[in-house]
Design a protein around this motif. Structure first.
Motif, PDB file in Angstrom:
ATOM      1  N   GLN B  47       0.838  -1.190   0.000  1.00 17.12           N
ATOM      2  CA  GLN B  47       0.000   0.000   0.000  1.00 17.12           C
ATOM      3  C   GLN B  47       0.875   1.243   0.000  1.00 17.12           C
ATOM      4  N   SER B  48       0.281   2.336  -0.435  1.00 21.78           N
ATOM      5  CA  SER B  48       0.973   3.615  -0.275  1.00 21.78           C
ATOM      6  C   SER B  48       0.958   3.989   1.198  1.00 21.78           C
ATOM      7  N   ARG B  51      -1.636   7.660   3.936  1.00 16.78           N
ATOM      8  CA  ARG B  51      -2.567   7.903   5.030  1.00 16.78           C
ATOM      9  C   ARG B  51      -1.975   7.527   6.382  1.00 16.78           C
ATOM     10  N   LEU B  52      -1.151   6.500   6.391  1.00 17.05           N
ATOM     11  CA  LEU B  52      -0.468   6.123   7.635  1.00 17.05           C
ATOM     12  C   LEU B  52       0.335   7.305   8.166  1.00 17.05           C
ATOM     13  N   ALA B  54      -0.179  10.507   7.457  1.00 16.11           N
ATOM     14  CA  ALA B  54      -1.075  11.586   7.887  1.00 16.11           C
ATOM     15  C   ALA B  54      -1.575  11.327   9.300  1.00 16.11           C
ATOM     16  N   TYR B  55      -1.931  10.064   9.567  1.00 18.22           N
ATOM     17  CA  TYR B  55      -2.414   9.716  10.904  1.00 18.22           C
ATOM     18  C   TYR B  55      -1.295   9.880  11.934  1.00 18.22           C
ATOM     19  N   ALA B  58      -0.862  13.477  12.734  1.00 22.19           N
ATOM     20  CA  ALA B  58      -1.923  13.978  13.619  1.00 22.19           C
ATOM     21  C   ALA B  58      -1.637  13.584  15.057  1.00 22.19           C
ATOM     22  N   LEU B  59      -1.269  12.313  15.261  1.00 17.22           N
ATOM     23  CA  LEU B  59      -0.980  11.844  16.622  1.00 17.22           C
ATOM     24  C   LEU B  59       0.191  12.608  17.223  1.00 17.22           C
ATOM     25  N   ILE B 121       4.028   0.409   2.172  1.00 15.95           N
ATOM     26  CA  ILE B 121       3.889  -0.371   3.401  1.00 15.95           C
ATOM     27  C   ILE B 121       2.991  -1.579   3.153  1.00 15.95           C
ATOM     28  N   ASP B 123       0.530  -4.502   5.838  1.00 11.60           N
ATOM     29  CA  ASP B 123      -0.138  -4.530   7.141  1.00 11.60           C
ATOM     30  C   ASP B 123       0.855  -4.626   8.291  1.00 11.60           C
ATOM     31  N   ALA B 126       2.363  -1.313   8.974  1.00 11.14           N
ATOM     32  CA  ALA B 126       1.373  -0.412   9.569  1.00 11.14           C
ATOM     33  C   ALA B 126       1.230  -0.699  11.058  1.00 11.14           C
ATOM     34  N   LEU B 127       1.193  -1.991  11.421  1.00  9.36           N
ATOM     35  CA  LEU B 127       1.039  -2.335  12.837  1.00  9.36           C
ATOM     36  C   LEU B 127       2.303  -1.979  13.625  1.00  9.36           C
ATOM     37  N   LEU B 130       2.164   1.633  14.314  1.00 13.40           N
ATOM     38  CA  LEU B 130       1.233   1.969  15.397  1.00 13.40           C
ATOM     39  C   LEU B 130       1.891   1.728  16.757  1.00 13.40           C
TER      40      LEU B 130
END
Lengths: 519, 519
Positions: B47-48, B51-52, B54-55, B58-59, B121, B123, B126-127, B130
């Motif tokens: 995935q691109s 959005r990860l 951007a989130y 924000a955090l 990225i 999954d 991404a995890l 996080l």
């Protein structure tokens, strides 16, 4: 320093929009023309609205979740039964939170609609939008004043005044935009009857402030009528669309008018900017994920003198007092992080967002907003008490609904899958089963935990903690698990078939509790 | 459902990156290749990362500003002199806020650097990200524990543990990324010596956790040494770059090694993702703009029983009590909104952000974070008291520096203007004078207000309120004002020259207090 440079900077900032139109040549040309006309008028500062909208989304998402704070900071007495506290909460604060969330998201939807028409901005529009934002941030406060003093005229007047001024600013933005057509989106810019569009959009925008004007006038005469009018303002689009849909289903499909306006229709399939839905959701997830750490940073740094006197200068002992808070933070951050992860995975495969999907997304986010509160409650009561059990169960219910509405977004998208979804996650797509597993993991786990806590109520907290720790691992191993399950199903039901892409997906459905919604 | 679809979805998500490379054909091909290889390995969920990120932005922006809350909620006694309170504040809470802001932005810069290497990225990444985010959100808390209990080993151990785990997760992400090269950016993907890049990046990343390991070991032996090590960890890149720069200036330019790694250099002109600087700034501006309304929504809804008893059921009278809070909110929202507006105007014309610009942006944002506190203070003291005067002056100072560092971003960009700025705002560009006016409006106004409050100390609040109300109008009329000023200057100094683009700009400078920085 002529037209060439101008077009360069604008192309740079307009890439975002080009992605959507997929006709960059045409777009650049139409825009070059508009820049030329802007040069004539002396307006050389036309900009893409991308960052303005990102900032607005960030502001609105914070404001939407702000009314959870009064709920979260309600103090509970330990000896008091949670039932009573919850009833007191439910009647006012939670209702205020949910209503505020709804109202702010309605304002946000109106903002999206407005900036689907106005595609480019200048300084004046940016400043007008900031004024509009300021009034939107005041909405939750005026609404909670109105809810706290329902029989007082002032509350309703303040709320209506806010809404009216927002409406007037939006009307000003529309008028300003139509007076300089190069701000408008290409479809309107190309169309012949701009005046018709302008009138239609202004009519829709001014409907709300005019209704609010009536509501504020009636508040002096008969205040109940004002509330009915306000309720109509918020719910009318949904009610009318529901009725229209039922009507259409009952007497057969009515033909779409071909000359109808594609903007401001309030139709469930009206497109909603996918970027903005993502940005708004990101904002809500981010602020909600950090709500508990805000409190921890503010309140849970022990006072040095207290540590010296009460804990014999042992910091570790003092910090152990806060153990439950840390656990609550860990639990809520992980849950919200993973719900964001599911949302992110889903929207990666969504190609077009619609209003109905946006509505389900709003519901999901409203539940997400309640999570920190629920987790906070989980650890506020003594071990094994009835209160603790109920707090755990409420957390399960909130997680269940937050996850369920995410699933509903996908199901809604599946109904019009050729427009809204990437082939991968459509029926029979390669990632269909995996997406279903991702989306249904949290509802299933929450439902399971709820059932377990009902049976083994003494171990409710332990069950809950095991869920907290187990779910991240489940997500890491999900792809593996889905493959194993699919392989087993394949082996059981169709051992000789080669077409293993479409069939097992439908089999997969049958083992999940929500299959009657999906199929 | 073959390669074609895969490339479609990835193209859709990858548009962001294409903007930068400006070679979409090549990019799409390189990516098609990588997708093919991912198919082989069985990893089809690439995935691109847009959005990860951007989130994450924000955090991190929320977390960076969180330590302003303990400062803002410090209670002041009315009879106490502000000087003492401020000294108490300055020594601990403000210092903690500023240090936390710096530390979190250092973590954010490391995050940017990491995801300039890892471009795509799945999954698992991404995890992992996080998990990294969760540890970053805990940094402010552990730091404030360390600052509150400086002689306690536990505080420093917790902080170092956090930093070490973040470093280990980042190293894991790098290892995972290099094991599947299609996640990497195109430059590394195309290059022959990936192993060299990998080693260099891991070396840079692991430097910090290893230093922290030493710091935590020394905390048992000699705790002061631990703090020195931690200070070195944070400031080393800046110090070493400063020394290198001075060295280069002193002995003449040293040749750049042509084979040096373009990532993880810590050079002031190292590129910084412009989108992420914007997203992070938006987050900070949004959370700071709404900080006061959060408090208002939580605390300033009067209790119905209190209104009944004390105010004779008159809501308006009860709300008048909160007048100063409303005014503070209005003032801080408007100021922050307009500072955002200036930032937005500036970055619209920035084509490439560098590390040094990012550093000035961080300083500007750190001052912006203090604004709500300052505005809150302005209205907390009785009219005409010395405290009030000082609160107003502190607000002016904060606005001055927030604006000045924004100006510094532009000045920094001007030094390498052909790379970093759009032609419009370069020396002699058409918007140069206007941009200078925009950027210097707030510093000038703040300086003016400060001077006025020194002279007319009795009217400090009135001066401040007039500034609050006047500045938005100044922004609306700014373009007009600049034109008038330019016309006057042109008429005075060069009545016959036609080349009116470049000369008046330099004249314009001379009337502004910061012209020695600019020229």
């Amino acid at each position: 320093m002529g037209e060439n440079d101008e077009s360069e900077i604008i192309e740079h900032h307009d890439d975002e929009e080009m992605e959507k139109t997929r006709t960059p040549r045409y777009h650049a040309h139409s825009f070059l023309g508009s820049v030329a006309s802007s040069e004539k008028d002396g307006y050389s500062s036309t900009q893409s609205s991308h960052r303005l909208l990102a900032y607005s989304d960030a502001l609105i998402s914070i404001i939407a979740t702000v009314m959870i704070l009064p709920v979260a900071h309600t103090k509970f007495q330990d000896n008091e039964e949670l039932k009573q506290s919850i009833q007191a909460l439910l009647t006012t604060k939670v209702a205020v939170y949910l209503m505020t969330f709804l109202i702010v998201t309605v304002a946000w939807a109106a903002h999206i609609r407005l900036f689907q028409v106005i595609k480019r901005i200048d300084d004046t529009l940016a400043l007008l939008n900031l004024a509009c934002m300021m009034l939107i941030t005041v909405l939750p406060y005026t609404f909670s004043l109105m809810a706290t003093f329902p029989s007082n005229t002032l509350g309703i007047l303040l709320f209506c005044a806010c809404v009216m001024v927002i409406g007037l600013i939006q009307a000003t933005i529309v008028l300003y935009g139509f007076s300089r057509p190069f701000f408008l989106n290409d479809q309107i810019q190309m169309s012949g009857n701009q005046a018709y569009y302008k009138r239609h959009i202004l009519e829709v925008i001014m409907r709300v402030p005019i209704m609010c004007l009536f509501a504020s006038i009636f508040s002096f005469i008969y205040i109940q009528l004002s509330y009915i009018i306000l309720a109509i303002v918020i719910f009318l689009p949904y009610i009318s669309q529901c009725l229209k849909w039922i009507w259409n289903k009952a007497i057969g499909q009515v033909e779409d008018r071909p000359d109808s306006v594609p903007f401001y229709t309030y139709h469930p399939s009206e497109p909603l900017s996918k970027e903005r839905v993502e940005a708004f959701s990101d904002g809500v997830y981010a602020i909600v994920a950090t709500l508990l750490i805000l409190d921890i940073c503010k309140d849970n740094v022990p006072d040095p003198s207290v540590v010296k006197e009460e804990f014999n200068d042992k910091l570790l002992a003092a910090l152990q007092e806060y153990g439950p808070e840390y656990l609550a933070y860990f639990g809520s951050f992980v849950t919200i992080g993973l719900l964001w992860f599911v949302h992110h995975s889903l929207f990666l495969h969504v190609t077009k967002a619609t209003r109905l999907m946006g509505l389900f997304n709003t519901f999901s986010l409203a539940f997400v907003g309640g999570l920190p509160l629920a987790y906070h409650l989980t650890h506020e009561f003594p071990r094994g008490s009835l209160n603790e059990l109920e707090a755990v169960q409420i957390s399960c219910v909130i997680i269940f609904f937050a996850g369920l509405f995410q699933l509903a977004i996908w199901v809604t998208a599946l109904f019009t899958q050729h427009e809204t979804l990437h082939p991968y996650v459509r029926y029979g797509g390669r990632e269909h089963a995996f997406m279903l597993a991702k989306l249904s993991l949290y509802p299933c786990v929450a439902l399971g935990s709820f059932a377990f806590t009902c049976i083994l109520s003494r171990f409710s907290t332990s069950i809950f903690h095991m869920m907290e720790i187990g779910v991240p691992f489940a997500f890491i191993l999900l792809r593996l698990l889905v493959r194993v399950v699919l392989a087993v199903i394949r082996w059981l039901f169709c051992p000789v078939r080669n077409d293993f892409d479409s069939v097992p997906v439908e089999e997969e459905d049958s083992q999940l509790p929500i299959n009657d919604i999906v199929t």
